[in-house]
Design a protein around this motif. Sequence first.
Motif, short mmCIF file in Angstrom:
data_model
loop_
_atom_site.label_atom_id
_atom_site.label_comp_id
_atom_site.label_asym_id
_atom_site.label_seq_id
_atom_site.Cartn_x
_atom_site.Cartn_y
_atom_site.Cartn_z
N ARG A 98 41.74 50.95 50.01
CA ARG A 98 40.65 51.72 50.86
C ARG A 98 40.13 51.01 52.32
N THR A 99 39.77 49.69 51.94
CA THR A 99 39.30 48.86 53.24
C THR A 99 40.31 48.54 54.54
N LYS A 100 41.83 49.10 53.86
CA LYS A 100 43.00 48.55 54.21
C LYS A 100 43.57 47.27 54.76
N GLY A 101 43.10 46.69 53.77
CA GLY A 101 43.37 44.92 53.26
C GLY A 101 42.13 43.45 54.08
N LYS A 102 40.71 45.43 54.85
CA LYS A 102 39.50 43.69 55.28
C LYS A 102 38.93 43.74 54.01
N SER A 103 38.66 44.74 52.80
CA SER A 103 37.80 43.58 51.62
C SER A 103 39.23 42.44 50.75
N MET A 104 39.46 41.99 50.58
CA MET A 104 40.69 41.66 49.94
C MET A 104 39.84 40.71 49.23
N PRO A 105 39.89 40.25 47.91
CA PRO A 105 39.15 39.36 47.14
C PRO A 105 40.12 37.94 46.93
N SER A 106 39.02 37.06 46.63
CA SER A 106 39.64 36.12 46.99
C SER A 106 40.90 34.96 46.63
N PRO A 107 40.94 33.71 46.77
CA PRO A 107 42.31 33.41 45.68
C PRO A 107 41.04 32.75 44.32
N ARG A 108 39.63 33.08 44.65
CA ARG A 108 38.91 32.22 43.77
C ARG A 108 38.26 33.24 42.84
N MET A 110 39.99 35.95 41.96
CA MET A 110 41.41 36.69 41.50
C MET A 110 41.65 35.63 40.70
N GLY A 111 41.41 34.20 40.78
CA GLY A 111 41.35 33.38 39.33
C GLY A 111 41.32 33.61 38.33
N GLN A 112 39.05 33.47 39.12
CA GLN A 112 38.23 34.11 37.63
C GLN A 112 38.55 35.46 36.91
N MET A 113 39.42 36.01 37.25
CA MET A 113 39.06 37.41 36.77
C MET A 113 40.33 37.48 35.77
N GLN A 114 42.04 36.64 36.10
CA GLN A 114 42.75 36.26 35.41
C GLN A 114 41.86 34.96 33.87
N GLU A 115 41.41 34.68 34.33
CA GLU A 115 40.18 33.60 33.01
C GLU A 115 39.73 34.40 32.11
N ASP A 116 38.83 35.08 32.99
CA ASP A 116 37.99 36.52 32.15
C ASP A 116 39.14 37.54 30.60
N ASN A 117 40.06 37.65 31.88
CA ASN A 117 40.80 38.66 30.95
C ASN A 117 41.54 37.39 29.86
N MET A 118 41.91 36.41 30.33
CA MET A 118 42.84 35.89 29.48
C MET A 118 41.57 35.21 28.54
N GLY A 119 40.58 34.79 28.81
CA GLY A 119 39.75 34.39 27.27
C GLY A 119 39.19 35.58 26.33
N ARG A 120 39.35 36.91 26.71
CA ARG A 120 38.92 37.77 26.43
C ARG A 120 39.82 38.41 25.61
N ILE A 121 41.68 37.44 25.63
CA ILE A 121 42.47 37.53 24.96
C ILE A 121 42.77 36.92 23.31
N LEU A 122 42.08 36.06 24.05
CA LEU A 122 42.11 34.67 23.58
C LEU A 122 40.74 35.42 22.37
N LEU A 123 39.94 35.34 22.88
CA LEU A 123 38.35 35.57 21.85
C LEU A 123 39.56 36.95 19.82
N LEU A 124 39.85 37.64 20.78
CA LEU A 124 40.59 39.15 20.42
C LEU A 124 41.26 38.59 19.43
N PHE A 125 42.64 37.43 19.92
CA PHE A 125 43.41 37.01 18.87
C PHE A 125 43.42 36.22 18.03
N HIS A 126 41.55 35.37 18.02
CA HIS A 126 41.39 35.05 17.22
C HIS A 126 40.75 35.45 16.79
#
Length: 162
Positions: A98-108, A110-126
Amino acid sequence: EMQLREAKRQRDAETQMVVVTKQSKMLESMMEAMSKAAMKETGDRQHWEKEWQERFGDFHGQHREMEDALKRKHVQELKSIKDDIQRNIRRVANEVQRTKGKSMPSPRTMGQMQEDNMGRILLLFHKHGQERLTLASKVAKQEEMLVHTKNQSLQKMMGQSQ
């Protein structure tokens, strides 16, 4: 005198024959009663074994049903998390587009989003592991009780047959 002895021997032989015949009939009747008792005991034991096979079969069938229900629940929860993660990724991708690349999330970010996703999956498997363990423990206790009840029933049946 000879005739008297012969008549006495004849009477003794007839008396012995009557005694042997009575004893033979008594033995036959005892054998028949013992045979009937053995057949009844065998029939009772077979009925008892069949009844317990059915109980254990029912128990194991219920156990499989509970495991299957838990698996379905786990698959549904995993699918729900997957759908949520995909929604979040689409939301970020739509925002970038929508913003044509002007509102790109930072690598940090994106990394936090991946960590959150992995954390949720790990908690679910536990959580799933804990639920499977709880179910297995519950089933083991129930099976132990069923075996104990079967042993008591066997002791009672053996006590009645003696």
